[in-house]
Design an enzyme around this catalytic site. Structure first.
Site, short mmCIF file in Angstrom:
data_model
loop_
_atom_site.label_atom_id
_atom_site.label_comp_id
_atom_site.label_asym_id
_atom_site.label_seq_id
_atom_site.Cartn_x
_atom_site.Cartn_y
_atom_site.Cartn_z
N LYS A 205 38.32 36.39 33.48
CA LYS A 205 39.37 35.70 32.72
C LYS A 205 40.00 34.62 33.59
O LYS A 205 40.16 33.48 33.16
CB LYS A 205 40.41 36.73 32.27
CG LYS A 205 41.55 36.17 31.50
CD LYS A 205 42.47 37.29 31.04
CE LYS A 205 43.79 36.71 30.55
NZ LYS A 205 44.74 37.74 30.16
N GLU A 211 36.11 39.47 44.16
CA GLU A 211 34.90 40.30 44.09
C GLU A 211 33.86 39.66 43.16
O GLU A 211 32.68 39.56 43.49
CB GLU A 211 35.24 41.70 43.57
CG GLU A 211 36.16 42.50 44.47
CD GLU A 211 37.64 42.35 44.09
OE1 GLU A 211 38.05 41.23 43.71
OE2 GLU A 211 38.37 43.34 44.20
N GLY A 265 42.88 41.57 30.01
CA GLY A 265 41.55 41.91 30.51
C GLY A 265 41.03 43.23 29.97
O GLY A 265 39.91 43.34 29.50
N ARG A 266 41.87 44.26 29.99
CA ARG A 266 41.41 45.59 29.56
C ARG A 266 41.33 45.72 28.05
O ARG A 266 40.96 46.78 27.54
CB ARG A 266 42.29 46.67 30.18
CG ARG A 266 43.77 46.49 29.99
CD ARG A 266 44.58 47.38 30.94
NE ARG A 266 46.01 47.12 30.87
CZ ARG A 266 46.65 46.20 31.57
NH1 ARG A 266 45.99 45.43 32.40
NH2 ARG A 266 47.95 46.04 31.45
N GLU A 351 46.20 51.30 33.95
CA GLU A 351 46.66 49.94 34.29
C GLU A 351 47.74 49.49 33.31
O GLU A 351 48.62 48.72 33.65
CB GLU A 351 45.48 48.95 34.32
CG GLU A 351 45.78 47.70 35.13
CD GLU A 351 44.59 46.78 35.35
OE1 GLU A 351 44.11 46.18 34.36
OE2 GLU A 351 44.12 46.65 36.49
N HIS A 382 30.29 72.11 34.72
CA HIS A 382 29.77 72.72 35.94
C HIS A 382 30.44 72.14 37.18
O HIS A 382 29.94 72.29 38.28
CB HIS A 382 28.24 72.55 35.99
CG HIS A 382 27.58 73.27 34.86
ND1 HIS A 382 27.22 74.60 34.93
CD2 HIS A 382 27.28 72.87 33.60
CE1 HIS A 382 26.71 74.97 33.78
NE2 HIS A 382 26.74 73.94 32.95
N LYS A 491 45.54 42.64 46.64
CA LYS A 491 44.67 41.45 46.65
C LYS A 491 45.18 40.46 47.70
O LYS A 491 44.41 39.88 48.47
CB LYS A 491 44.68 40.75 45.28
CG LYS A 491 44.02 41.53 44.17
CD LYS A 491 44.04 40.68 42.89
CE LYS A 491 43.69 41.49 41.67
NZ LYS A 491 43.86 40.77 40.43
O1 F6P Z 1 42.53 44.59 38.59
C1 F6P Z 1 43.34 43.59 38.09
C2 F6P Z 1 42.66 42.75 37.06
O2 F6P Z 1 43.47 41.66 36.85
C3 F6P Z 1 42.38 43.47 35.75
O3 F6P Z 1 43.48 43.55 34.93
C4 F6P Z 1 41.30 42.63 35.19
O4 F6P Z 1 40.64 43.27 34.14
C5 F6P Z 1 40.44 42.44 36.44
O5 F6P Z 1 41.38 42.28 37.47
C6 F6P Z 1 39.48 41.29 36.40
O6 F6P Z 1 40.14 40.07 36.21
P1 F6P Z 1 39.34 38.75 35.85
O7 F6P Z 1 38.69 38.96 34.52
O8 F6P Z 1 40.37 37.67 35.82
O9 F6P Z 1 38.30 38.53 36.91
#
Ligand code: F6P
Length: 507
Positions: A205, A211, A265-266, A351, A382, A491
């Site tokens: 987003k 990452e 995002g979620r 979250e 299990h 972060k």
């Molecule tokens: O972990 C924090 C967060 O902002 C989440 O809310 C989000 O889903 C994820 O990082 C990934 O964010 P992006 O889609 O901006 O890479």
């Protein structure tokens, strides 16, 4: 803002909990032979059975008063109509608009968002058809056989869950997911793929998530190493709100699918973030998923609160969290294909509702979102079910079962469901034994969600149910379920460390 714990209904619920804690679940069934039917709500392919919870009509009436006093309906109506209920970020929360079939305008800052959603759908539908029908070709003229979704959090967990859940119905290229910045994730996959037939979808987003960007850069290097720089256009697309960053990464603007700040995002699998889903099961399949979620939206917005599935699920959760002192919720899908449900719900719930201040920043003195954990049945049986049955914690569990299976192995399915139902029964009724070590105390509550079949539609219904449940709980607790500032500090510190390490490394 008035805290929920300051309301007189809160004290009444505390007294009620005190009064009914000794009442066993078995005795609730003995007192009311219709209990199973009365506490089960059916909605197109989803049956939600709340009967094995420590809840009576009297308790429900109190919980409904709490919902009314917290104005759940008012906040719900504000959410679906585009009011900026994400107050800390000054954003609307409109994942419901992504799945509606209605053409009624939904305004954010005076602008109707529906035309942009419809035009995104057209662009997505064309792209998906082009890839699946082999009109979109790689740099060497070959069709796409593998798609790699690179994203993390909401840009990974939702689509990953859905693609995995619908894998028996997949008709398109194989869709893989890479989230972890640990190179083992990406490098574990790439050697199995042919660059000439691989398409990367970079889903972020913000397009600032370290990452994801590092994984995307490494994937790009791998592709360019094999096919050259010019191949990037045919092998990379992206989903983001950040057009400039996408372009500077080297992805053409026409290969970018839009996203908006009013999609959290979620809550984003219903947006272009779900492109992997559409590539796997087709755009029509993706639309069925949206239609299922839209059905749950409609139910959430119109059903009376006492027959409203997400509202009941939320109130039962609040009842245990705040008045029975539970700290966890177990998610137990009895379906291998729903294996990713616990991880998906961890982000959705934890979250969203892992907060300790109210919407206006006041510290709170009551519990909010629980620890969400789980595992696929029968595997969890299990490992940690021992703890559910005899441990010292009081842990409610959600069981999710699929009645009709399409795996063509009726014996497996019969065994699976027998185990699921046996677990529910054992948790509720327990077993007395002269030997305390062999006694199952029972009286452990469960909610049971039955999908008639596992298909895009029923899955959409189920996932939207959980979204709204989390929302209702956030409203009761007076928190903003749509920001996630808690994750920012880590972060920032990681970036600072990396900068320091870089500065101190001799060049
Ligand atoms: O972990 C924090 C967060 O902002 C989440 O809310 C989000 O889903 C994820 O990082 C990934 O964010 P992006 O889609 O901006 O890479």
């Amino acid at each position: 803002m008035v805290k929920c714990s300051d309301l007189s209904i809160w004290a009444e619920l505390q007294e009620q909990a005190h009064r009914v804690k000794h009442v066993s679940l078995d005795s609730l069934f003995e007192q009311d032979p219709d209990r199973a039917t009365r506490w089960t709500i059916k909605l197109n392919g989803l049956e939600s059975d709340f009967s094995r919870n420590h809840i009576s009509d009297e308790t429900l009436a109190l919980l409904l008063r709490l919902a009314k006093e917290r104005d759940v309906e008012g906040l719900r109506d504000q959410m679906v109509s585009g009011t900026k209920i994400n107050n800390t970020e000054n954003r609307a929360v409109l994942h419901t608009a992504l799945r509606t079939a209605k053409d009624d305008p939904v305004y954010v800052d005076g602008q109707d968002v529906m035309p942009a959603i419809r035009s995104l759908h057209q662009k997505l539908a064309k792209f998906v058809a082009d890839v699946r029908e082999e009109r979109w070709l790689g740099a060497t003229g070959q069709p796409i056989r593998n798609v790699v979704n690179i994203g993390i959090g909401g840009s990974d967990l939702g689509p990953r869950l859905v693609v995995s859940a619908l894998r028996e119905q997949a008709t398109g290229p194989q869709v893989h997911f890479v989230a972890n910045v640990d190179a083992a994730d990406l490098m574990g996959l790439l050697p199995k793929l042919d660059p000439a037939t691989t398409l990367f979808v970079i889903v972020s987003k913000t397009f600032t998530t370290q990452e994801t960007l590092l994984n995307a850069r490494s994937a790009r290097e791998w592709l360019v190493g094999a096919l050259g720089e010019e191949a990037v256009a045919q092998h990379f697309v992206s989903v983001s709100t950040n057009r400039d960053a996408v372009e500077s990464f080297g992805i053409h603007a026409e290969n970018m699918f839009a996203m908006w700040d009013w999609v959290g995002g979620r809550y984003s699998l219903w947006s272009a973030v779900g492109v992997g889903i559409a590539l796997s099961v087709g755009f029509a399949g993706f639309q069925k998923l949206l239609a299922g979620a839209a059905l749950m939206d409609e139910h959430f917005c119109t059903a009376p609160l006492d027959r409203n599935i997400p509202v009941l699920a939320a109130l039962i959760g609040v009842w245990y969290r705040n008045f029975w002192g539970t700290s966890a919720l177990a998610i137990l899908p009895y379906s291998e294909r729903l294996r990713d449900m616990p991880r998906y719900l961890q982000q959705l719930d934890m979250e969203s509702n892992g907060k300790s201040v109210t919407r206006d920043g006041e510290p709170i003195d009551y519990q909010t979102g629980p620890i969400v954990f789980g595992e696929c049945g029968s595997v969890g049986q299990h490992s940690f079910h021992q703890w559910l049955h005899q441990g010292s914690s009081f842990v409610p569990a959600d069981f999710i079962g699929v009645r009709q299976d399409d795996m063509h192995r009726p014996e497996h399915h019969a065994v699976l469901l027998a185990h699921m139902q046996a677990q529910v029964e054992a948790l509720m009724s327990g077993r007395q034994d002269p030997d305390p070590a062999r006694t199952n105390p029972g009286n452990k509550p469960t909610s049971v969600y039955w999908l008639e079949t596992l298909d895009p539609y029923t899955l959409g219904v189920l996932l939207a149910l959980y979204e709204h449940k989390v929302f209702v709980q956030g409203v009761i607790w007076g928190i903003n379920s749509f920001d996630q500032f808690g994750v920012e500090l880590g972060k920032k510190l990681a970036n600072e460390r990396l900068k320091r390490e870089k500065a101190s490394t001799p060049s």
